[in-house]
Design a protein around this motif. Structure first.
Motif, PDB file in Angstrom:
ATOM      1  N   PHE A  63       1.143  -8.767   0.009  1.00 20.26           N
ATOM      2  CA  PHE A  63       0.669  -7.657   0.012  1.00 20.26           C
ATOM      3  C   PHE A  63      -0.892  -7.707   0.291  1.00 20.26           C
ATOM      4  O   PHE A  63      -1.499  -8.505  -0.424  1.00 20.26           O
ATOM      5  CB  PHE A  63       1.048  -6.878  -1.188  1.00 20.26           C
ATOM      6  N   SER A  64      -1.465  -6.787   0.843  1.00 20.03           N
ATOM      7  CA  SER A  64      -3.106  -6.731   0.815  1.00 20.03           C
ATOM      8  C   SER A  64      -3.465  -6.309  -0.528  1.00 20.03           C
ATOM      9  O   SER A  64      -4.720  -6.926  -0.804  1.00 20.03           O
ATOM     10  CB  SER A  64      -3.355  -5.670   1.892  1.00 20.03           C
ATOM     11  N   GLY A  65      -2.914  -5.731  -1.260  1.00 17.67           N
ATOM     12  CA  GLY A  65      -3.207  -5.215  -2.534  1.00 17.67           C
ATOM     13  C   GLY A  65      -1.988  -4.419  -3.280  1.00 17.67           C
ATOM     14  O   GLY A  65      -0.894  -4.178  -2.813  1.00 17.67           O
ATOM     15  N   ASN A  85       2.103   0.416  -7.176  1.00 20.09           N
ATOM     16  CA  ASN A  85       1.850   0.782  -5.663  1.00 20.09           C
ATOM     17  C   ASN A  85       1.644  -0.592  -5.019  1.00 20.09           C
ATOM     18  O   ASN A  85       0.859  -1.472  -5.553  1.00 20.09           O
ATOM     19  CB  ASN A  85       0.937   1.624  -5.168  1.00 20.09           C
ATOM     20  N   ALA A  86       1.962  -0.862  -3.687  1.00 19.33           N
ATOM     21  CA  ALA A  86       1.720  -1.987  -3.068  1.00 19.33           C
ATOM     22  C   ALA A  86       1.706  -1.615  -1.597  1.00 19.33           C
ATOM     23  O   ALA A  86       2.483  -0.945  -1.170  1.00 19.33           O
ATOM     24  CB  ALA A  86       2.796  -3.191  -3.143  1.00 19.33           C
ATOM     25  N   TYR A  87       0.795  -2.489  -0.852  1.00 15.51           N
ATOM     26  CA  TYR A  87       0.422  -2.070   0.447  1.00 15.51           C
ATOM     27  C   TYR A  87       0.122  -3.179   1.136  1.00 15.51           C
ATOM     28  O   TYR A  87      -0.491  -4.194   0.706  1.00 15.51           O
ATOM     29  CB  TYR A  87      -0.442  -0.759   0.599  1.00 15.51           C
ATOM     30  N   THR A  88       0.345  -2.900   2.526  1.00 20.34           N
ATOM     31  CA  THR A  88      -0.385  -3.998   3.515  1.00 20.34           C
ATOM     32  C   THR A  88      -1.242  -3.241   4.342  1.00 20.34           C
ATOM     33  O   THR A  88      -1.055  -2.189   4.697  1.00 20.34           O
ATOM     34  CB  THR A  88       0.755  -4.648   4.463  1.00 20.34           C
ATOM     35  N   ARG A  89      -2.395  -4.034   4.816  1.00 21.20           N
ATOM     36  CA  ARG A  89      -3.362  -3.308   5.779  1.00 21.20           C
ATOM     37  C   ARG A  89      -3.581  -4.255   7.024  1.00 21.20           C
ATOM     38  O   ARG A  89      -3.693  -5.487   6.754  1.00 21.20           O
ATOM     39  CB  ARG A  89      -4.583  -3.108   4.977  1.00 21.20           C
ATOM     40  N   SER A  90      -3.796  -4.015   8.266  1.00 25.42           N
ATOM     41  CA  SER A  90      -3.931  -4.684   9.264  1.00 25.42           C
ATOM     42  C   SER A  90      -5.345  -5.440   9.301  1.00 25.42           C
ATOM     43  O   SER A  90      -6.375  -4.493   8.851  1.00 25.42           O
ATOM     44  CB  SER A  90      -3.767  -3.884  10.501  1.00 25.42           C
ATOM     45  N   PRO A  91      -5.407  -6.670   9.323  1.00 26.55           N
ATOM     46  CA  PRO A  91      -6.700  -7.297   9.091  1.00 26.55           C
ATOM     47  C   PRO A  91      -7.618  -7.063  10.571  1.00 26.55           C
ATOM     48  O   PRO A  91      -8.703  -7.238  10.410  1.00 26.55           O
ATOM     49  CB  PRO A  91      -6.199  -8.656   9.247  1.00 26.55           C
TER      50      PRO A  91
END
Length: 122
Positions: free
Chosen positions: A31-33, A96-102
């Motif tokens: 995850f991103s955060g 909450n957990a999320y991913t974000r496009s680098p």
């Protein structure tokens, strides 16, 4: 689908402590955060704090110095240690957990736990 399972909520007196946990069904390193949010009665959901993949942590001003976010990568679990609790901390707490496009920075996935009730009595 990623599952986020929270635990640790309950009833506590003002000044007391609680520790919430959030176990993810996949590696939290993916995850991103991961963040903790809360929704007080009759109010909107608000950010409590976020731990980013690199390890830095941001907190809402209202909880700085009282709440601590940590993680255990081996257990794929994030924690929220809450000390010096106040009645205004009463809320449903969500993980909450999320991913974000680098590349674009846009959020590419977003997962939520079911919520756990924290009630602080005066």
């Amino acid at each position: 689908q990623v599952q986020m399972v929270e635990a640790g909520g309950g009833l506590v007196q003002a000044g007391g402590s609680l520790r919430l946990s959030c176990a993810a069904s996949r590696s939290i390193g993916s995850f991103s955060g991961m963040g903790w949010f809360r929704q007080p009665p009759g109010n909107q959901r608000e950010l409590v704090g976020i731990i980013f993949n690199a390890g830095s942590i941001d907190y809402a001003d209202s909880v700085k110095g009282r709440f601590t976010i940590s993680r255990d990568n081996a257990k794929d679990t994030v924690y929220l240690q809450m000390n010096s609790l106040k009645p205004e901390d009463t809320a449903v707490y969500y993980c909450n957990a999320y991913t974000r496009s680098p590349w674009s920075g846009t959020k590419t996935s977003d997962y939520w736990g079911q919520g756990t009730q924290v009630t602080v009595s005066s």
